[in-house]
Structure formats: structure tokens, C-alpha cells
Design a protein around this motif. Structure first.
Motif, PDB file in Angstrom:
ATOM      1  N   GLY A  69      -4.943  -6.679   7.602  1.00  0.00           N
ATOM      2  CA  GLY A  69      -3.840  -6.288   8.237  1.00  0.00           C
ATOM      3  C   GLY A  69      -2.896  -5.458   7.354  1.00  0.00           C
ATOM      4  O   GLY A  69      -3.201  -5.709   5.778  1.00  0.00           O
ATOM      5  N   TYR A  70      -2.021  -4.589   8.118  1.00  0.00           N
ATOM      6  CA  TYR A  70      -0.877  -4.077   7.936  1.00  0.00           C
ATOM      7  C   TYR A  70       0.329  -4.344   8.795  1.00  0.00           C
ATOM      8  O   TYR A  70       0.361  -4.638   9.695  1.00  0.00           O
ATOM      9  CB  TYR A  70      -0.564  -2.471   7.600  1.00  0.00           C
ATOM     10  CG  TYR A  70      -2.075  -1.797   6.954  1.00  0.00           C
ATOM     11  CD1 TYR A  70      -1.749  -1.951   5.406  1.00  0.00           C
ATOM     12  CD2 TYR A  70      -3.672  -1.777   7.283  1.00  0.00           C
ATOM     13  CE1 TYR A  70      -2.949  -1.342   4.883  1.00  0.00           C
ATOM     14  CE2 TYR A  70      -3.905  -0.893   6.621  1.00  0.00           C
ATOM     15  CZ  TYR A  70      -4.060  -0.593   4.916  1.00  0.00           C
ATOM     16  OH  TYR A  70      -5.398  -0.331   4.453  1.00  0.00           O
ATOM     17  N   THR A  71       1.364  -5.173   7.752  1.00  0.00           N
ATOM     18  CA  THR A  71       2.499  -4.883   8.497  1.00  0.00           C
ATOM     19  C   THR A  71       3.607  -4.415   7.722  1.00  0.00           C
ATOM     20  O   THR A  71       3.920  -3.415   6.707  1.00  0.00           O
ATOM     21  CB  THR A  71       3.657  -6.558   8.244  1.00  0.00           C
ATOM     22  OG1 THR A  71       2.725  -7.084   6.503  1.00  0.00           O
ATOM     23  CG2 THR A  71       2.003  -7.698   9.448  1.00  0.00           C
ATOM     24  N   ASP A  94       0.692  -1.375  -0.560  1.00  0.00           N
ATOM     25  CA  ASP A  94       0.010   0.035  -0.131  1.00  0.00           C
ATOM     26  C   ASP A  94       0.895   1.035   0.061  1.00  0.00           C
ATOM     27  O   ASP A  94       1.321   1.386   1.266  1.00  0.00           O
ATOM     28  CB  ASP A  94      -0.718   0.082   1.349  1.00  0.00           C
ATOM     29  CG  ASP A  94      -1.963   0.873   1.100  1.00  0.00           C
ATOM     30  OD1 ASP A  94      -1.254   2.385   1.156  1.00  0.00           O
ATOM     31  OD2 ASP A  94      -2.922   0.852   2.288  1.00  0.00           O
ATOM     32  N   LYS A  95       0.735   1.674  -0.782  1.00  0.00           N
ATOM     33  CA  LYS A  95       2.247   2.925  -1.301  1.00  0.00           C
ATOM     34  C   LYS A  95       1.880   3.749  -0.728  1.00  0.00           C
ATOM     35  O   LYS A  95       2.421   4.933  -0.259  1.00  0.00           O
ATOM     36  CB  LYS A  95       2.264   2.968  -2.617  1.00  0.00           C
ATOM     37  CG  LYS A  95       2.967   1.935  -3.111  1.00  0.00           C
ATOM     38  CD  LYS A  95       3.530   2.036  -5.155  1.00  0.00           C
ATOM     39  CE  LYS A  95       3.791   1.040  -5.566  1.00  0.00           C
ATOM     40  NZ  LYS A  95       3.812   0.976  -7.545  1.00  0.00           N
ATOM     41  N   ASN A  96       0.296   4.452  -0.509  1.00  0.00           N
ATOM     42  CA  ASN A  96      -0.048   5.690   0.551  1.00  0.00           C
ATOM     43  C   ASN A  96       0.346   5.462   1.973  1.00  0.00           C
ATOM     44  O   ASN A  96       0.475   6.880   2.206  1.00  0.00           O
ATOM     45  CB  ASN A  96      -1.795   5.876   0.442  1.00  0.00           C
ATOM     46  CG  ASN A  96      -2.441   5.797  -1.236  1.00  0.00           C
ATOM     47  OD1 ASN A  96      -1.503   6.646  -1.624  1.00  0.00           O
ATOM     48  ND2 ASN A  96      -3.212   5.774  -1.883  1.00  0.00           N
ATOM     49  N   LYS A  97       0.328   4.369   2.661  1.00  0.00           N
ATOM     50  CA  LYS A  97       0.810   4.301   4.336  1.00  0.00           C
ATOM     51  C   LYS A  97       1.706   3.586   4.100  1.00  0.00           C
ATOM     52  O   LYS A  97       2.541   3.940   5.274  1.00  0.00           O
ATOM     53  CB  LYS A  97      -0.158   3.079   4.232  1.00  0.00           C
ATOM     54  CG  LYS A  97      -2.080   3.744   4.474  1.00  0.00           C
ATOM     55  CD  LYS A  97      -2.339   2.092   5.500  1.00  0.00           C
ATOM     56  CE  LYS A  97      -4.590   2.913   5.471  1.00  0.00           C
ATOM     57  NZ  LYS A  97      -5.037   3.046   6.579  1.00  0.00           N
ATOM     58  N   ASP A  98       2.728   3.583   3.007  1.00  0.00           N
ATOM     59  CA  ASP A  98       4.301   3.145   3.245  1.00  0.00           C
ATOM     60  C   ASP A  98       3.965   1.812   4.234  1.00  0.00           C
ATOM     61  O   ASP A  98       5.090   1.163   5.015  1.00  0.00           O
ATOM     62  CB  ASP A  98       4.852   3.697   3.287  1.00  0.00           C
ATOM     63  CG  ASP A  98       6.801   3.337   2.353  1.00  0.00           C
ATOM     64  OD1 ASP A  98       6.818   2.651   2.397  1.00  0.00           O
ATOM     65  OD2 ASP A  98       7.233   3.545   3.853  1.00  0.00           O
ATOM     66  N   LYS A  99       2.970   0.383   3.824  1.00  0.00           N
ATOM     67  CA  LYS A  99       2.814  -0.154   4.781  1.00  0.00           C
ATOM     68  C   LYS A  99       2.346  -2.067   3.749  1.00  0.00           C
ATOM     69  O   LYS A  99       2.155  -1.613   2.310  1.00  0.00           O
ATOM     70  CB  LYS A  99       1.993  -0.444   5.349  1.00  0.00           C
ATOM     71  CG  LYS A  99       2.638   0.544   6.694  1.00  0.00           C
ATOM     72  CD  LYS A  99       2.107   0.141   8.105  1.00  0.00           C
ATOM     73  CE  LYS A  99       2.469   1.169   9.325  1.00  0.00           C
ATOM     74  NZ  LYS A  99       3.541   0.993   9.859  1.00  0.00           N
ATOM     75  N   GLU A 151       6.558 -10.333   7.322  1.00  0.00           N
ATOM     76  CA  GLU A 151       5.608  -9.993   7.915  1.00  0.00           C
ATOM     77  C   GLU A 151       3.858 -10.168   7.376  1.00  0.00           C
ATOM     78  O   GLU A 151       2.907 -11.013   8.168  1.00  0.00           O
ATOM     79  CB  GLU A 151       5.278  -9.164   8.488  1.00  0.00           C
ATOM     80  CG  GLU A 151       7.191  -8.640   9.607  1.00  0.00           C
ATOM     81  CD  GLU A 151       7.513  -7.434  10.087  1.00  0.00           C
ATOM     82  OE1 GLU A 151       8.069  -6.921  11.853  1.00  0.00           O
ATOM     83  OE2 GLU A 151       6.467  -5.794   9.544  1.00  0.00           O
ATOM     84  N   ALA A 152       4.268  -9.544   6.591  1.00  0.00           N
ATOM     85  CA  ALA A 152       2.766  -9.161   5.769  1.00  0.00           C
ATOM     86  C   ALA A 152       2.339 -10.901   5.295  1.00  0.00           C
ATOM     87  O   ALA A 152       1.449 -11.587   5.229  1.00  0.00           O
ATOM     88  CB  ALA A 152       2.468  -8.660   4.794  1.00  0.00           C
ATOM     89  N   GLY A 202       3.967  -8.374  -6.516  1.00  0.00           N
ATOM     90  CA  GLY A 202       5.617  -7.309  -6.163  1.00  0.00           C
ATOM     91  C   GLY A 202       5.276  -6.001  -6.047  1.00  0.00           C
ATOM     92  O   GLY A 202       4.072  -5.961  -6.321  1.00  0.00           O
ATOM     93  N   LEU A 203       6.060  -4.950  -6.230  1.00  0.00           N
ATOM     94  CA  LEU A 203       6.177  -3.522  -6.209  1.00  0.00           C
ATOM     95  C   LEU A 203       5.855  -3.155  -7.004  1.00  0.00           C
ATOM     96  O   LEU A 203       4.518  -2.159  -7.225  1.00  0.00           O
ATOM     97  CB  LEU A 203       7.606  -2.955  -6.222  1.00  0.00           C
ATOM     98  CG  LEU A 203       8.142  -2.918  -4.776  1.00  0.00           C
ATOM     99  CD1 LEU A 203       8.960  -2.751  -4.499  1.00  0.00           C
ATOM    100  CD2 LEU A 203       7.028  -2.646  -3.180  1.00  0.00           C
TER     101      LEU A 203
END
Length: 80
Positions: A27-29, A9-14, A34-35, A55-56
Motif C-alpha cells: 500500500g501507499y500513504t 517512493d520518490k516517483n509517486k511522492d508517497k 500513516e504508513a 529515512g529519505l
């Protein structure tokens, strides 16, 4: 049986964990590793399934079967 996707999630950088077909994020990690681990736990608790790692660039780069899901191939996963 439940399939999960791991993506950035590029907006949250998670790293986001989301059940396939679900609207809400599970969830987010901070890291992809971890994810991936958390997604496998969630899938296992739901009776198994597939965890698809993106991937990214957003494309699926890997997929792992989580027991008791049925792996369509008889080979062993040597990456994870």
C-alpha cells in the motif's frame, strides 16, 4: 510472522509499505506516520514481526517489534 518496510517512493511522492521479501507493494500513504501505522496493522494481522522505517536516504532509521513478535531487547520503545 511478517516483517514490513516503510520507505518513500520518490516517483509517486508517497510512502510505500512493503512486506519483506515481497515483490508487490502492500500500500501507499501520504505520510510516513500513516504508513508506519498501516504496516504495524499488517504485521500484527500476520502474527507479529518487525516494522522497519527508512529515512529519505533509504537507510533504516528505526525498527519496531509488533506483537506477538519477540523483541530481542527488554527495553520499552519510547519513540512510538
Amino acid at each position: 510472522m511478517a516483517n514490513y518496510h516503510v520507505s518513500k517512493d520518490k516517483n509517486k511522492d508517497k510512502w510505500r509499505i512493503q512486506k519483506e521479501g515481497g515483490e508487490k507493494v502492500s500500500g501507499y500513504t501520504n505520510t510516513q506516520k500513516e504508513a508506519e501505522k498501516r504496516a504495524k496493522e499488517l504485521s500484527s494481522n500476520s502474527g507479529g514481526g518487525e516494522v522497519r522505517i527508512h529515512g529519505l536516504d533509504g537507510r533504516i532509521r528505526d525498527s519496531d517489534t509488533v506483537k506477538p513478535g519477540n523483541d530481542p531487547t527488554s527495553s520499552k520503545d519510547t519513540k512510538h
